[in-house]
Design an enzyme around this catalytic site. Structure first.
Site, PDB file in Angstrom:
ATOM      1  N   ASN B  77       0.857  -1.190   0.000  1.00 27.35           N
ATOM      2  CA  ASN B  77       0.000   0.000   0.000  1.00 27.35           C
ATOM      3  C   ASN B  77       0.897   1.246   0.000  1.00 27.35           C
ATOM      4  O   ASN B  77       1.812   1.354   0.817  1.00 27.35           O
ATOM      5  CB  ASN B  77      -0.876  -0.037   1.263  1.00 27.35           C
ATOM      6  CG  ASN B  77      -2.025   0.949   1.197  1.00 27.35           C
ATOM      7  OD1 ASN B  77      -1.848   2.098   0.788  1.00 27.35           O
ATOM      8  ND2 ASN B  77      -3.207   0.512   1.596  1.00 27.35           N
ATOM      9  N   HIS B 166     -10.243  -5.572  -5.847  1.00 30.39           N
ATOM     10  CA  HIS B 166      -9.066  -5.783  -5.001  1.00 30.39           C
ATOM     11  C   HIS B 166      -9.463  -5.910  -3.538  1.00 30.39           C
ATOM     12  O   HIS B 166     -10.582  -5.550  -3.153  1.00 30.39           O
ATOM     13  CB  HIS B 166      -8.092  -4.610  -5.149  1.00 30.39           C
ATOM     14  CG  HIS B 166      -8.582  -3.330  -4.545  1.00 30.39           C
ATOM     15  ND1 HIS B 166      -9.578  -2.553  -5.114  1.00 30.39           N
ATOM     16  CD2 HIS B 166      -8.243  -2.685  -3.396  1.00 30.39           C
ATOM     17  CE1 HIS B 166      -9.807  -1.490  -4.366  1.00 30.39           C
ATOM     18  NE2 HIS B 166      -9.015  -1.541  -3.300  1.00 30.39           N
ATOM     19  N   GLN B 168      -7.540  -5.713   0.646  1.00 34.83           N
ATOM     20  CA  GLN B 168      -6.378  -5.216   1.371  1.00 34.83           C
ATOM     21  C   GLN B 168      -5.991  -6.196   2.464  1.00 34.83           C
ATOM     22  O   GLN B 168      -6.806  -7.004   2.904  1.00 34.83           O
ATOM     23  CB  GLN B 168      -6.692  -3.863   2.007  1.00 34.83           C
ATOM     24  CG  GLN B 168      -7.055  -2.778   1.008  1.00 34.83           C
ATOM     25  CD  GLN B 168      -7.014  -1.390   1.649  1.00 34.83           C
ATOM     26  OE1 GLN B 168      -6.056  -1.012   2.299  1.00 34.83           O
ATOM     27  NE2 GLN B 168      -8.083  -0.640   1.458  1.00 34.83           N
TER      28      GLN B 168
HETATM   29  O1  LIG Z   1      -7.423   2.202   2.096  1.00 40.01           O
HETATM   30  P1  LIG Z   1      -8.481   2.932   1.292  1.00 40.01           P
HETATM   31  O2  LIG Z   1      -9.239   2.016   0.374  1.00 40.01           O
HETATM   32  O3  LIG Z   1      -7.931   4.144   0.605  1.00 40.01           O
HETATM   33  O4  LIG Z   1      -9.499   3.493   2.387  1.00 40.01           O
HETATM   34  C1  LIG Z   1     -10.659   2.837   2.842  1.00 40.01           C
HETATM   35  O5  LIG Z   1     -10.380   1.722   3.673  1.00 40.01           O
HETATM   36  C2  LIG Z   1      -9.699   1.988   4.895  1.00 40.01           C
HETATM   37  C3  LIG Z   1      -9.603   0.699   5.680  1.00 40.01           C
HETATM   38  O6  LIG Z   1     -10.877   0.178   6.001  1.00 40.01           O
HETATM   39  C4  LIG Z   1     -10.406   3.082   5.705  1.00 40.01           C
HETATM   40  O7  LIG Z   1      -9.576   3.459   6.784  1.00 40.01           O
HETATM   41  C5  LIG Z   1     -10.694   4.312   4.862  1.00 40.01           C
HETATM   42  O8  LIG Z   1     -11.469   5.235   5.597  1.00 40.01           O
HETATM   43  C6  LIG Z   1     -11.454   3.879   3.602  1.00 40.01           C
HETATM   44  O9  LIG Z   1     -11.734   4.986   2.796  1.00 40.01           O
END
Ligand SMILES: O=P(O)(O)O[C@H]1O[C@H](CO)[C@@H](O)[C@H](O)[C@H]1O
Ligand SMILES: O=P(O)(O)O[C@H]1O[C@H](CO)[C@@H](O)[C@H](O)[C@H]1O
Lengths: 351, 351
Positions: B77, B166, B168
């Site tokens: 990330n 995708h 995370q």
């Molecule tokens: O990591 P991203 O996709 O930019 O962000 C998204 O997921 C994260 C993890 O749940 C959150 O903290 C963010 O508020 C959300 O917008």
């Protein structure tokens, strides 16, 4: 190795009111935002709409006609999540399939006859009337119910389905999860440390000043050390007070004044009617009125969703729902931003 | 007095995985909705967008160029909430101002080279590759970290900032709040009842059928008895399995198949690419790999926000944030709606 800097280095902070942790990753504000952009809050709300069931003189869903009220106005929620007479689901349950009875009432309280006004645009005397009604409600519903939750959902972004300024009151025969958590945490703290948690906390924050947003003789507003929402605040009396009805006349006037100041700053932050959910937590009522509840301190939580602008919010999703709440700026940064803002409402300046 | 009917009479249900209660007020679905209406999820996503940093061959924020990947693709990330080397905030803290070190890594994993595809539109063989990568990640990151949270935010409504399919992975040196809660609840249950909580639960739900959405030889999907989100589901193996890497080849194929069936039903519910946050919870890793963790059962949670249609969501706001989570239809009603839906994807029928 560099020395620890809360603005640069992620860390966990402990929330002693909820016995949980929040992940603070302030360096994340640097990431560009390409996700959902919200509709900015509606700005052209008519002063009076005869079809809005919250306005003076309107007909509500159940056919009743509102009086031509000129201050606050209270009525029963026409679609209540809690009703006083629901039958009991019984008590012979398997440990994995447990249910229990929930009884209560849901009320709606309009703050003002005009739809195009919000708390920060009301006069301190008008806000004082709202506060008095809140206190009356705790007395009235608290006589029967264990918990009386006063809360305001402000703005469509916070699920508010009517632009007319109002709050809700849901009273129940059970302690809701959040109330039970606050009850346990405050009780344990007093036992262990000999002073109510939030009384000690308010004193220390007033001394430190770092997280203070506004304060006056009787009240203090801080971005708590453990804040989850970007601009979350905690409103605290300086004196040890268990419940809203215990406030003196002077403390109520002072509360009206600090609410107006806080909410004006909120609106000024992004020059928009600032969305939030807020609510009061005081000592439980009903049978608890007869008990020693001195571990409690009255307080209000403000949970606003906006993060970067009037249209970019914080999403509490994936990681937050499944693992741990996370914030993208430090509480000290948020407090400083709010503290620096003027106390004249942006709408008043423009006209 | 009428006899108790869960569809008509509000009641509380106990969530044994989180030791909390949810208020079920199914009669509330009758209220008309006049609040915020969401933008329906984007339907015209280009198959390939050279400016999308998740696509094969694109340049990412840090200047790196993605390979021309043809299956899954993993990278760090670029704006991680957790970094491996943040300095420690120290440990000499006042009880009201406690912080502690948080270290970890954040990765992103693309499911497929095409942007206009989602899991339910992928083939079982393609989904299987995602599952294998998930299992590899638990092995790889779990060797060092206590908790490896795999989660997918799907849809702009769930804060997802990139339409490319995708998920995370955030791994941390601490047990997040939700993990700590699941750890404690499952540990206590085994001690008290002699069987892992979710192993017993899956068996009982398979028997009752009332809350089952889809099932096959190795897996079961239910709207749990204590569901909070309207169409929340819980995906469970029938066998006692601690972590994703423990799944056999057959169980992985079977998982690919049941995921495709569940997610197709989700999309078919409102004929829209169904937004949700989902994530895996398995036994903690790191030093826990050496411990007896047999109270754990692997499972995935799906938390979708939609309530009435593709554009009307459930708001977890005022009362839910400050007092108690509340739902507007029974889990049994939600399960029945999902169960009745076809398993051919609506997009496949139309073409
Ligand atoms: O990591 P991203 O996709 O930019 O962000 C998204 O997921 C994260 C993890 O749940 C959150 O903290 C963010 O508020 C959300 O917008
Ligand atoms: O009662 P309202 O304003 O119609 O509804 C709003 O507040 C309730 C209490 O927080 C929530 O349950 C609803 O999801 C929200 O839309």
């Amino acid at each position: 190795k560099p020395t620890f800097d809360p603005k640069e280095h992620q860390h966990l902070r402990y929330n002693p009111l909820r016995d949980s942790w929040v992940l603070v990753s302030a360096h994340r504000m640097k990431r560009p935002w390409k996700g959902q952009v919200e509709k900015p809050p509606e700005d052209n709300i008519p002063r009076h709409d005869p079809h809005n069931p919250l306005c003076p003189g309107s007909v509500r869903a159940n056919g009743q006609v509102n009086p031509e009220y000129d201050s606050t106005f209270m009525f029963d929620n026409d679609f209540p999540a809690l009703q006083p007479d629901a039958p009991d689901p019984g008590s012979d349950h398997h440990p994995l399939f447990q249910s229990k009875a929930a009884r209560g009432v849901c009320k709606v309280m309009c703050f003002h006859p005009r739809s195009d006004i919000t708390l920060p645009l009301m006069t301190p005397a008008e806000i004082r009337k709202v506060i008095d009604k809140w206190a009356d409600l705790i007395v009235e519903l608290g006589a029967e119910y264990t918990w009386v939750q006063i809360f305001e959902n402000k703005g469509a972004m916070m699920g508010c389905s009517n632009p007319h300024p109002h709050c809700q009151v849901w009273a129940s025969n059970f302690l809701p999860n959040e109330a039970a958590l606050a009850e346990r945490c405050q009780r344990d703290f007093l036992q262990k440390h000999g002073e109510p948690l939030l009384v000690q906390y308010a004193r220390m924050e007033a001394q430190a000043q770092e997280r203070v947003v506004v304060e006056n003789e009787h009240w203090l507003v801080v971005v708590p050390y453990w804040a989850t929402w970007p601009f979350q605040t905690l409103l605290l009396p300086r004196r040890h007070v268990l419940r809203l009805p215990d406030l003196t006349a002077q403390e109520r006037d002072s509360l009206a004044s600090i609410m107006k100041r806080l909410l004006t700053k909120y609106d000024n932050l992004f020059e928009v009617s600032f969305p939030y959910s807020m609510g009061w937590h005081g000592a439980p009522t009903g049978s608890h009125l007869q008990e020693d509840m001195s571990h409690w301190q009255l307080h209000a939580h403000y949970y606003p969703p906006l993060l970067r602008s009037a249209t970019i919010r914080k999403f509490m999703v994936g990681y937050e729902m499944l693992a741990n709440e996370q914030r993208d700026l430090t509480p000290e940064q948020a407090a400083e931003q709010l503290r620096k803002l003027g106390e004249e409402h942006y709408k008043m300046k423009k006209t």
